[in-house]
Write a protein that holds these residues in place. Structure first.
Motif, PDB file in Angstrom:
ATOM      1  N   PRO A 176      -5.821   7.786   1.164  1.00  0.00           N
ATOM      2  CA  PRO A 176      -5.616   9.037   1.656  1.00  0.00           C
ATOM      3  C   PRO A 176      -5.126   9.667   2.757  1.00  0.00           C
ATOM      4  CG  PRO A 176      -8.262   8.250   1.678  1.00  0.00           C
ATOM      5  CD  PRO A 176      -7.030   6.875   1.138  1.00  0.00           C
ATOM      6  N   ASP A 177      -4.758  10.658   2.524  1.00  0.00           N
ATOM      7  CA  ASP A 177      -4.180  11.477   3.803  1.00  0.00           C
ATOM      8  C   ASP A 177      -5.711  11.323   4.905  1.00  0.00           C
ATOM      9  OD1 ASP A 177      -1.408  10.811   3.497  1.00  0.00           O
ATOM     10  OD2 ASP A 177      -1.217  12.827   2.084  1.00  0.00           O
ATOM     11  N   SER A 178      -5.724  10.806   5.220  1.00  0.00           N
ATOM     12  CA  SER A 178      -7.080  11.285   6.502  1.00  0.00           C
ATOM     13  C   SER A 178      -7.198   9.691   7.400  1.00  0.00           C
ATOM     14  CB  SER A 178      -8.867  10.943   5.413  1.00  0.00           C
ATOM     15  OG  SER A 178      -9.653  10.727   6.341  1.00  0.00           O
ATOM     16  N   LEU A 179      -7.302  10.490   8.425  1.00  0.00           N
ATOM     17  CA  LEU A 179      -7.358   9.445   9.606  1.00  0.00           C
ATOM     18  C   LEU A 179      -8.189   8.189  10.197  1.00  0.00           C
ATOM     19  CD1 LEU A 179      -5.645   7.896  11.921  1.00  0.00           C
ATOM     20  CD2 LEU A 179      -6.678   9.902  13.704  1.00  0.00           C
ATOM     21  N   GLU A 180      -9.538   8.909   9.714  1.00  0.00           N
ATOM     22  CA  GLU A 180     -10.267   8.033   9.605  1.00  0.00           C
ATOM     23  C   GLU A 180     -10.135   7.552   8.499  1.00  0.00           C
ATOM     24  OE1 GLU A 180     -15.496   8.875   9.401  1.00  0.00           O
ATOM     25  OE2 GLU A 180     -14.416  10.358   9.512  1.00  0.00           O
ATOM     26  N   VAL A 182       0.652  -1.060  -0.017  1.00  0.00           N
ATOM     27  CA  VAL A 182      -0.331   0.061   0.145  1.00  0.00           C
ATOM     28  C   VAL A 182       0.893   0.974   0.148  1.00  0.00           C
ATOM     29  CG1 VAL A 182      -1.772   0.887   1.811  1.00  0.00           C
ATOM     30  CG2 VAL A 182      -1.778  -0.923   0.752  1.00  0.00           C
ATOM     31  N   SER A 183       0.727   1.931  -1.003  1.00  0.00           N
ATOM     32  CA  SER A 183       1.155   3.861  -0.444  1.00  0.00           C
ATOM     33  C   SER A 183       0.214   4.634  -0.249  1.00  0.00           C
ATOM     34  CB  SER A 183       1.640   4.021  -2.540  1.00  0.00           C
ATOM     35  OG  SER A 183       2.379   3.364  -2.920  1.00  0.00           O
ATOM     36  N   THR A 184       0.886   5.885   0.097  1.00  0.00           N
ATOM     37  CA  THR A 184       0.143   6.610   0.600  1.00  0.00           C
ATOM     38  C   THR A 184       0.198   7.929   0.903  1.00  0.00           C
ATOM     39  OG1 THR A 184       1.975   7.073   2.910  1.00  0.00           O
ATOM     40  CG2 THR A 184       0.559   5.581   2.956  1.00  0.00           C
ATOM     41  N   THR A 188       4.340   2.423   2.529  1.00  0.00           N
ATOM     42  CA  THR A 188       5.521   3.226   2.390  1.00  0.00           C
ATOM     43  C   THR A 188       5.086   4.427   2.582  1.00  0.00           C
ATOM     44  OG1 THR A 188       4.580   3.185   0.265  1.00  0.00           O
ATOM     45  CG2 THR A 188       7.241   1.610   0.984  1.00  0.00           C
ATOM     46  N   GLY A 189       5.978   4.817   3.477  1.00  0.00           N
ATOM     47  CA  GLY A 189       5.535   6.387   4.019  1.00  0.00           C
ATOM     48  C   GLY A 189       4.300   6.274   5.430  1.00  0.00           C
ATOM     49  N   GLY A 190       3.898   7.661   5.149  1.00  0.00           N
ATOM     50  CA  GLY A 190       3.286   8.207   6.560  1.00  0.00           C
ATOM     51  C   GLY A 190       3.721   7.646   7.564  1.00  0.00           C
ATOM     52  N   ILE A 191       4.477   7.709   7.770  1.00  0.00           N
ATOM     53  CA  ILE A 191       5.102   7.424   9.641  1.00  0.00           C
ATOM     54  C   ILE A 191       6.113   8.163  10.139  1.00  0.00           C
ATOM     55  CG2 ILE A 191       4.120   4.596   9.302  1.00  0.00           C
ATOM     56  CD1 ILE A 191       6.957   4.278   8.901  1.00  0.00           C
ATOM     57  N   SER A 192       5.708   9.224   9.698  1.00  0.00           N
ATOM     58  CA  SER A 192       6.936  10.208  10.219  1.00  0.00           C
ATOM     59  C   SER A 192       6.414  11.442  11.338  1.00  0.00           C
ATOM     60  CB  SER A 192       7.614  11.488   8.999  1.00  0.00           C
ATOM     61  OG  SER A 192       8.649  10.021   8.339  1.00  0.00           O
ATOM     62  N   ALA A 226     -10.426   2.615   8.385  1.00  0.00           N
ATOM     63  CA  ALA A 226     -11.062   1.546   7.606  1.00  0.00           C
ATOM     64  C   ALA A 226     -10.419   1.108   6.405  1.00  0.00           C
ATOM     65  CB  ALA A 226     -12.385   2.580   7.164  1.00  0.00           C
ATOM     66  N   TYR A 227      -9.459   1.169   5.884  1.00  0.00           N
ATOM     67  CA  TYR A 227      -9.246   1.338   4.978  1.00  0.00           C
ATOM     68  C   TYR A 227      -8.001  -0.397   5.396  1.00  0.00           C
ATOM     69  CZ  TYR A 227      -6.614   0.597   0.624  1.00  0.00           C
ATOM     70  OH  TYR A 227      -6.057  -0.057  -0.923  1.00  0.00           O
TER      71      TYR A 227
END
Length: 386
Positions: free
Chosen positions: A225-229, A181-183, A247-251, A233-234
């Motif tokens: 997508p860049d949305s927590l909610e 998955v990409s972010t 990959t990405g989204g954990i900084s 769910a995803y």
């Protein structure tokens, strides 16, 4: 957001493997499609190798006691023939490579080593060794021997022996399922039009290809997508996979929701952050039975971390007993600088025992070309500055 605590690289590697549990699911497959698969049980020898005493050379099957004598050629034995013991005194068999050796001959002498060869008689050399050039029944493998062990990854050499045993079907571990998955809202798929302000999604395709090179099949599960909610769910929908790689989204950015989304889905974090350059923002853990690998978003770093951390873990989960990386000692062709106090991952090219650092170790983690220019990785220790 809580501050990240960075583990040292060795501890992160140890923890990532510690929580990896091997699959127990098995399936039966043909040897025609077994390359790269992992055995789920030992394979035992069912047919002696060789299955009968045979000649390793074209020559003469003789009795050792006739060394140095002129003896009669009693008959010729071709490969595929089975001849009962019938030698008269001071006689021998002319024999071909692979032909079965009768029980009354104990030594094979190659044609070129004979003192004299005629149509009906030969003269043996005096300096012969008893049993030479004779392949004995079961000398390579005997019935009951363990040929391959549970956890062995199958190669062409394994297939050769399986075929020689008459084994056409065997049990292996079922392939693990991997979601990649990409972010990021800024990402566009390669088949879409991307403006100068947008980025093509290279990470997922790179990681999937990288895993394929290492024998794993992965599924591209899309971009979060860049949305927590929406991310929560995803991620919940991916729990049926054995492994999820993002990959990405954990900084520490405002739009980096992956870590929080994983934790809201019950992730037990093994670590979040490694004291290494490049690739500090790396997270691994278990979400129920699903192994989670959250890699950095920069493409170079993502592929390097997949090579160093993800591949050994996936090998262990797949049941492969040899899951650690191989390493090689090499001469460093040119000096280069690294920063002490952390592990440095350095790309380079290894040829004929020499390591040459890529671009003097001056490249960015967002680049891709240095990966193409490299075929080896150096991992320094924290106290090394050069």
């Amino acid at each position: 957001m809580k501050k990240l605590t960075y583990l040292n690289f060795e501890e992160a590697t140890s923890k990532s493997l510690e929580i990896a549990q091997s699959t127990s699911l098995k399936e039966a497959i043909s040897i025609a499609s077994c390359i790269g698969r992992v055995l789920s049980d030992d394979v035992v020898c069912v047919k002696n190798m060789p299955s009968f005493d045979n000649s390793a050379m074209d020559g003469f099957a003789v009795r050792f006691e006739d060394a140095g004598k002129s003896i009669k050629v009693q008959r010729t034995i071709l490969a595929g023939e089975s001849v009962e013991a019938c030698l008269e005194e001071h006689s021998c068999y002319r024999i071909m490579t692979g032909a079965k050796v009768p029980s009354d001959a104990d030594t094979i002498i190659p044609i070129e080593n004979m003192v004299e060869v005629n149509e009906s008689t030969v003269v043996l050399p005096t300096d012969i060794k008893k049993g030479s050039n004779k392949r004995f029944k079961g000398e390579e493998q005997a019935v009951g021997n363990v040929l391959f062990k549970k956890g062995d990854k199958l190669k062409a050499t394994h297939v050769a022996i399986l075929a020689a045993q008459g084994i056409t079907t065997l049990e292996v571990y079922k392939k693990i399922s991997i979601a990649v998955v990409s972010t990021g809202n800024e990402l566009k798929e390669p088949w879409q039009n991307a403006s100068d302000d947008e980025i093509y999604n290279s990470n997922s395709y790179a990681i999937i290809s990288q895993l394929k090179e290492n024998g794993f099949d992965a599924t591209y599960a899309g971009t979060v997508p860049d949305s927590l909610e929406q991310t929560v769910a995803y991620i919940n929908e991916l729990k049926n996979y054995d492994v999820i790689i993002t990959t990405g989204g954990i900084s520490m950015g405002d739009a980096d929701f992956i870590a929080a989304a994983y934790e809201q889905n019950g992730l037990d974090v093994a670590f979040h952050g490694i004291n290494v350059k490049p690739g500090k923002p790396t997270m691994m853990g278990k979400m129920g039975k699903t192994y989670v690998m959250a890699l950095p978003g920069n493409p170079l770093t993502a592929m390097v971390k997949a090579a160093l951390l993800a591949v050994p873990v996936l090998n262990k989960i797949q049941g492969n007993s040899a899951f650690f990386h191989d390493f090689i000692y090499a001469k460093n062709a040119h000096s280069f600088k690294t920063k002490a106090g952390r592990v440095n991952v350095v790309l380079g090219n290894l040829q004929q025992g020499e390591f040459r650092v890529t671009r003097e170790n001056k490249y960015g983690s967002g680049m891709l070309t240095p990966l193409v220019e490299s075929n080896a990785i150096v991992v320094t220790n924290e106290g090394r500055a050069g």
